[in-house]
Design a protein around this motif. Structure first.
Motif, PDB file in Angstrom:
ATOM      1  N   THR A  54       0.377   5.655  -0.039  1.00 43.45           N
ATOM      2  CA  THR A  54      -0.114   6.579  -0.399  1.00 43.45           C
ATOM      3  C   THR A  54       0.723   7.592  -0.087  1.00 43.45           C
ATOM      4  O   THR A  54       1.813   8.187   1.362  1.00 43.45           O
ATOM      5  CB  THR A  54      -1.639   6.078   1.297  1.00 43.45           C
ATOM      6  OG1 THR A  54      -2.028   7.576   0.579  1.00 43.45           O
ATOM      7  CG2 THR A  54      -0.887   6.127   2.859  1.00 43.45           C
ATOM      8  N   MET A  66      -8.140  -0.940   1.896  1.00 46.32           N
ATOM      9  CA  MET A  66      -7.025  -0.650   2.598  1.00 46.32           C
ATOM     10  C   MET A  66      -7.343  -2.084   4.275  1.00 46.32           C
ATOM     11  O   MET A  66      -7.131  -2.760   4.844  1.00 46.32           O
ATOM     12  CB  MET A  66      -6.194   0.813   2.637  1.00 46.32           C
ATOM     13  CG  MET A  66      -4.878   0.003   3.651  1.00 46.32           C
ATOM     14  SD  MET A  66      -4.347   1.272   4.476  1.00 46.32           S
ATOM     15  CE  MET A  66      -5.014   1.988   5.726  1.00 46.32           C
ATOM     16  N   GLN A  67      -8.599  -0.973   4.872  1.00 51.43           N
ATOM     17  CA  GLN A  67      -9.217  -1.970   5.848  1.00 51.43           C
ATOM     18  C   GLN A  67      -9.067  -3.503   5.538  1.00 51.43           C
ATOM     19  O   GLN A  67      -9.140  -3.540   6.309  1.00 51.43           O
ATOM     20  CB  GLN A  67     -10.522  -0.898   6.695  1.00 51.43           C
ATOM     21  CG  GLN A  67     -10.377   0.696   7.056  1.00 51.43           C
ATOM     22  CD  GLN A  67      -9.019   0.669   8.474  1.00 51.43           C
ATOM     23  OE1 GLN A  67      -9.590  -0.099   9.156  1.00 51.43           O
ATOM     24  NE2 GLN A  67      -8.371   1.139   8.459  1.00 51.43           N
ATOM     25  N   MET A  85      -6.428  -4.819   5.510  1.00 50.79           N
ATOM     26  CA  MET A  85      -5.539  -5.431   6.890  1.00 50.79           C
ATOM     27  C   MET A  85      -5.986  -6.251   8.450  1.00 50.79           C
ATOM     28  O   MET A  85      -5.374  -6.451   8.411  1.00 50.79           O
ATOM     29  CB  MET A  85      -5.367  -3.906   7.654  1.00 50.79           C
ATOM     30  CG  MET A  85      -4.570  -2.824   6.593  1.00 50.79           C
ATOM     31  SD  MET A  85      -4.819  -0.925   8.093  1.00 50.79           S
ATOM     32  CE  MET A  85      -4.496  -1.679   9.207  1.00 50.79           C
ATOM     33  N   MET A 120      -0.759  -1.022  -4.602  1.00 50.59           N
ATOM     34  CA  MET A 120      -2.167  -0.060  -3.961  1.00 50.59           C
ATOM     35  C   MET A 120      -2.288   1.208  -3.407  1.00 50.59           C
ATOM     36  O   MET A 120      -0.706   1.338  -3.045  1.00 50.59           O
ATOM     37  CB  MET A 120      -2.998  -0.632  -3.192  1.00 50.59           C
ATOM     38  CG  MET A 120      -4.196  -0.439  -3.090  1.00 50.59           C
ATOM     39  SD  MET A 120      -5.291  -1.305  -1.593  1.00 50.59           S
ATOM     40  CE  MET A 120      -5.295  -0.158  -0.339  1.00 50.59           C
ATOM     41  N   VAL A 143      -1.724  -6.858   4.409  1.00 50.42           N
ATOM     42  CA  VAL A 143      -0.866  -5.958   3.665  1.00 50.42           C
ATOM     43  C   VAL A 143       0.628  -6.460   4.104  1.00 50.42           C
ATOM     44  O   VAL A 143       0.640  -6.235   5.115  1.00 50.42           O
ATOM     45  CB  VAL A 143      -1.024  -4.438   4.029  1.00 50.42           C
ATOM     46  CG1 VAL A 143      -0.142  -3.906   3.659  1.00 50.42           C
ATOM     47  CG2 VAL A 143      -2.761  -4.573   3.791  1.00 50.42           C
ATOM     48  N   SER A 157      -7.252   4.307  -1.253  1.00 49.99           N
ATOM     49  CA  SER A 157      -8.861   3.124  -1.481  1.00 49.99           C
ATOM     50  C   SER A 157      -9.035   2.770   0.001  1.00 49.99           C
ATOM     51  O   SER A 157      -7.822   1.544   0.774  1.00 49.99           O
ATOM     52  CB  SER A 157      -8.050   2.235  -2.677  1.00 49.99           C
ATOM     53  OG  SER A 157      -8.217   2.404  -3.391  1.00 49.99           O
ATOM     54  N   ALA A 158      -8.298   3.415   1.207  1.00 45.12           N
ATOM     55  CA  ALA A 158      -9.059   3.648   2.718  1.00 45.12           C
ATOM     56  C   ALA A 158      -9.938   2.625   3.151  1.00 45.12           C
ATOM     57  O   ALA A 158      -9.899   1.953   4.091  1.00 45.12           O
ATOM     58  CB  ALA A 158      -9.643   5.164   2.959  1.00 45.12           C
ATOM     59  N   PHE A 178       3.775  -0.816   3.509  1.00 45.84           N
ATOM     60  CA  PHE A 178       2.967  -0.141   4.019  1.00 45.84           C
ATOM     61  C   PHE A 178       3.695   1.725   4.044  1.00 45.84           C
ATOM     62  O   PHE A 178       4.914   1.671   4.511  1.00 45.84           O
ATOM     63  CB  PHE A 178       2.358   0.852   5.021  1.00 45.84           C
ATOM     64  CG  PHE A 178       0.615  -0.018   6.247  1.00 45.84           C
ATOM     65  CD1 PHE A 178      -0.464   0.488   5.076  1.00 45.84           C
ATOM     66  CD2 PHE A 178       1.221  -1.136   6.161  1.00 45.84           C
ATOM     67  CE1 PHE A 178      -1.035  -0.803   6.156  1.00 45.84           C
ATOM     68  CE2 PHE A 178       0.376  -2.187   6.687  1.00 45.84           C
ATOM     69  CZ  PHE A 178      -0.903  -2.065   6.217  1.00 45.84           C
ATOM     70  N   VAL A 218       0.908  -1.287  -0.021  1.00 45.13           N
ATOM     71  CA  VAL A 218       0.134   0.160  -0.052  1.00 45.13           C
ATOM     72  C   VAL A 218       0.531   1.468   0.086  1.00 45.13           C
ATOM     73  O   VAL A 218       1.776   1.529   0.973  1.00 45.13           O
ATOM     74  CB  VAL A 218      -0.962  -0.339   1.249  1.00 45.13           C
ATOM     75  CG1 VAL A 218      -1.624   1.293   1.654  1.00 45.13           C
ATOM     76  CG2 VAL A 218      -2.174  -1.340   1.064  1.00 45.13           C
TER      77      VAL A 218
END
Length: 190
Positions: free
Chosen positions: A8, A130-131, A134, A123, A139, A126-127, A142, A6
Motif C-alpha cells: 500500500t 485488510m482489517q 488481519m 493486495m 497477512v 482495501s483498508a 505488509f 499487502v
C-alpha cells in the motif's frame, strides 16, 4: 503455500486514500509524482510473482474504471491479465476484468487459497478488507510505501479501534523518488 502480501501507498500521516487520483478526494493523485522507474519495477515484479490480485469492492471499482483495458507496458498488461479476487457483499459475479467475487466468508476463502501451491496473493489498498484479514492472521507481509507528503485527512492504513498485531521490520528500500518501502512481517508468522 501461497503468501498474502499487502502492498500500500501511504502518506506520512497514514493516509492511503486515492494515491492514484481516481476522484475519491480533492488531493487525489498524491503518489503519482513519486512513482519512479525503480518503483514501477518493484510493483511489476510483485505482480509477476502473484497468481491472484485481491481487493475490496471499492478498490475494484476504482481500478476497473481507470485501468481496465489500458495498454501501457508490462505493469498494466500484467494487471489486466492477473486473476482478481474481489471481496464484496453487494457485487454478484461474474465480473469484468478477469475478476471473481468472494461473497461470503472472505477469510475462509483466502485461508483455503493460501494452502494451495503456487504464486502469491497481492493486495493493494482495501483498508476494510485488510482489517478482516488481519483479524484472522492471514497477512504474511505488509509492504508500506511511505511517501513524504502529509495530507491531513482521508482513510488511514490502520484505523482507530482496528485489528492489532506485532510486526518485525524485515526490509527497507529507498527508491529514487525518496519513497521508502518498509516491509514488515507478523511476529507470529516467523
Amino acid at each position: 503455500m501461497r503468501r498474502l502480501s499487502v502492498s500500500t501507498l501511504v502518506s506520512l500521516d497514514g493516509v492511503i486514500q486515492d494515491p492514484g487520483g481516481f476522484g475519491e478526494t480533492t488531493h487525489g493523485g498524491w503518489a503519482n509524482p513519486y512513482f519512479s522507474a525503480d518503483g514501477q519495477q518493484e510493483a511489476f515484479e510483485h505482480l509477476l510473482a502473484s497468481d491472484y490480485f485481491l481487493m475490496g469492492r471499492v478498490t475494484y471499482e476504482l481500478l476497473y474504471r481507470n485501468w481496465a483495458g489500458i495498454k501501457g507496458g508490462p505493469y498494466l498488461d500484467r494487471m489486466n491479465e492477473i486473476p482478481k479476487l474481489v471481496a464484496s457483499s453487494t457485487l454478484n459475479g461474474p465480473l469484468e476484468w478477469n475478476a471473481t467475487v468472494i461473497k461470503d466468508d472472505v477469510a475462509s476463502d483466502i485461508a483455503r487459497r493460501k494452502q494451495e501451491s503456487g504464486g502469491g496473493i497481492e493486495m493493494y489498498g482495501s483498508a476494510t478488507l485488510m482489517q478482516t484479514l488481519m483479524r484472522h492472521s492471514l497477512v504474511d507481509e505488509f509492504r508500506i510505501w511511505v511517501h513524504h507528503v502529509v495530507l491531513g485527512e482521508g482513510t488511514r492504513l490502520f484505523p482507530d479501534h482496528g485489528a492489532t498485531t506485532t510486526l518485525r521490520l524485515a526490509d527497507t528500500r529507498r527508491l529514487e523518488s525518496g519513497v521508502v518501502i518498509l516491509t514488515y512481517v507478523p511476529l507470529s508468522g516467523e
